[in-house]
Design a protein around this motif. Structure first.
Motif, PDB file in Angstrom:
ATOM      1  N   THR A   1      30.054  11.019 -20.156  1.00  0.00           N
ATOM      2  CA  THR A   1      29.547  11.592 -21.402  1.00  0.00           C
ATOM      3  C   THR A   1      30.458  11.232 -22.569  1.00  0.00           C
ATOM      4  O   THR A   1      29.991  10.832 -23.648  1.00  0.00           O
ATOM      5  N   GLN A   2      31.765  11.359 -22.346  1.00  0.00           N
ATOM      6  CA  GLN A   2      32.725  11.006 -23.394  1.00  0.00           C
ATOM      7  C   GLN A   2      32.653   9.513 -23.708  1.00  0.00           C
ATOM      8  O   GLN A   2      32.667   9.110 -24.877  1.00  0.00           O
ATOM      9  N   ARG A   3      32.550   8.704 -22.666  1.00  0.00           N
ATOM     10  CA  ARG A   3      32.478   7.260 -22.877  1.00  0.00           C
ATOM     11  C   ARG A   3      31.197   6.890 -23.618  1.00  0.00           C
ATOM     12  O   ARG A   3      31.201   5.987 -24.467  1.00  0.00           O
TER      13      ARG A   3
ATOM     14  N   ARG B   1      29.705   8.604 -25.889  1.00  0.00           N
ATOM     15  CA  ARG B   1      29.937   8.886 -27.316  1.00  0.00           C
ATOM     16  C   ARG B   1      30.748   7.758 -27.955  1.00  0.00           C
ATOM     17  O   ARG B   1      30.467   7.331 -29.081  1.00  0.00           O
ATOM     18  N   GLU B   2      31.734   7.283 -27.223  1.00  0.00           N
ATOM     19  CA  GLU B   2      32.563   6.184 -27.747  1.00  0.00           C
ATOM     20  C   GLU B   2      31.726   4.915 -27.909  1.00  0.00           C
ATOM     21  O   GLU B   2      31.871   4.194 -28.910  1.00  0.00           O
TER      22      GLU B   2
ATOM     23  N   ARG C   1      33.456  12.280 -17.887  1.00  0.00           N
ATOM     24  CA  ARG C   1      34.014  11.008 -18.373  1.00  0.00           C
ATOM     25  C   ARG C   1      32.918  10.106 -18.928  1.00  0.00           C
ATOM     26  O   ARG C   1      33.093   9.460 -19.970  1.00  0.00           O
TER      27      ARG C   1
END
Length: 363
Positions: free
Chosen positions: A18-20, A22-23, A16
């Motif tokens: 890591t994805q955040r 990127r955002e 989570r």
């Protein structure tokens, strides 16, 4: 509440985060004004190339994007796990010099020291009331220290280290903290404290919490090992310090550990020492490590070390030149740090006032 997740929970949290990250990178590119970054170092020694590629380079990038950036020289944190401070004044100014030599603009970035910001440290009292002894002992860093102490008692400062880090982040209302994955539990502790303060004491502003919940910006760089193939550490003497001369660097790399296979390949799992040297060259040359290994081929460890030495010395030549200029003007460095401390104090006093009002202690 446990702050030490099991393996499955940690992997899910990491995914989570890591994805955040990127955002957030995409949002920063569109509007950097929404973010304030807090980052920093403990002055336990001099910065080395692991610090540079692991964090310093990214700080320069983030500040260059226009993000409001605060860089903490965490001098009080030196004594969390040590009996003394050592040559701390020299090390504080060494960090400051490397920051600026690396490209951090002190006119745009606030560089300050823990010990000079009284209101930051005063925030520790109300923040400590929001966590339990059990939670602190479950923090991975504190737990590791507790496991390693043997018969030596752990200091109260070491036990409260996660809260001190939370105060560092929250005093300036930083909402973005560049971290490695091992530091995520510390950031989660700061988020928990921010939420609990709002729940327990209310708000200075009815429409907004006193403290925003900081988010993680995960580091994209891989780990650089020391020249002996183990974790790069100032205490092990296996680092290439940013302040070193070209000759000093060459001598260290010449002594670096490799292996008996003359044919050079990039294989981090089976050939960590050789691959680490290749990776250092790749970072300095901005090239693919596999291509570098193929190019060296049967050149052996000698050929590899020759390439790494040239790459490191060429890459850091401008840094060393700028560092020498800065060291020649200690008055300039003193004034920069004084200005950064003054700004940090203004921010800390304003936040402490909001905390007092929220706690109904504004007498």
């Amino acid at each position: 509440m446990s702050l030490e997740p099991n393996t499955h929970d940690f992997e899910a949290s990491l995914a989570r985060s890591t994805q955040r990250s990127r955002e957030i990178e995409a949002q920063v590119a569109k509007d950097p004004s929404k973010w304030r970054v807090l980052t920093g170092d403990r002055p336990t020694g001099h910065l080395h190339i692991g610090h540079y590629f692991g964090s310093l380079q990214n700080r320069v990038r983030l500040a260059g994007l226009g993000i409001d950036t605060m860089v903490l020289i965490a001098d009080y944190q030196v004594i969390t796990d040590r009996d003394g401070v050592g040559p701390i004044k020299e090390r504080v100014y060494s960090l400051l010099t490397d920051y600026i030599a690396a490209g951090i603009d002190p006119e745009k970035v606030t560089i300050f020291t823990h010990s000079a910001v009284a209101a930051l440290n005063q925030l520790m009292l109300p923040l400590l009331s929001l966590v339990t002894d059990a939670e602190l002992r479950r923090n991975p860093t504190v737990k590791a220290e507790l496991d390693d102490t043997g018969d030596r008692p752990m200091s109260g400062l070491m036990l409260t280290y996660p809260v001190h880090q939370a105060a560092d982040i929250l005093f300036c209302k930083a909402n973005l903290v560049p971290v490695g994955k091992d530091q995520l539990p510390h950031l989660e502790q700061a988020r928990v404290i921010a939420r609990r303060f709002d729940e327990r004491y209310g708000r200075f502003d009815p429409d907004a919490p006193v403290f925003p919940e900081p988010e993680a910006l995960l580091s994209a760089s891989g780990t650089i090992l020391g020249l002996d193939g183990t974790k790069m550490s100032k205490s092990k003497g296996n680092t290439i310090e940013l302040r070193m001369t070209a000759d000093e660097t060459a001598k260290l790399i010449k002594r670096a550990v490799t292996d008996s296979d003359r044919h050079i390949t990039f294989d981090p799992e089976n050939r960590p020492e050789v691959s680490n040297l290749i990776n250092i060259a790749a970072l300095c040359l901005d090239r693919d490590p596999v291509e570098i290994a193929t190019e060296i081929g049967d050149g052996g460890g000698g050929g590899l070390k020759k390439l790494v030495t040239a790459a490191v010395n060429d890459y850091f030549a401008p840094h060393r030149a700028r560092r020498a200029e800065l060291e020649a003007d200690p008055g300039y460095l003193h004034d920069l740090l004084a200005a950064g401390n003054a700004k940090a104090n203004e921010i800390a006093e304003a936040t402490l006032h909001e905390v007092r009002v929220a706690m109904q202690m504004d007498y």
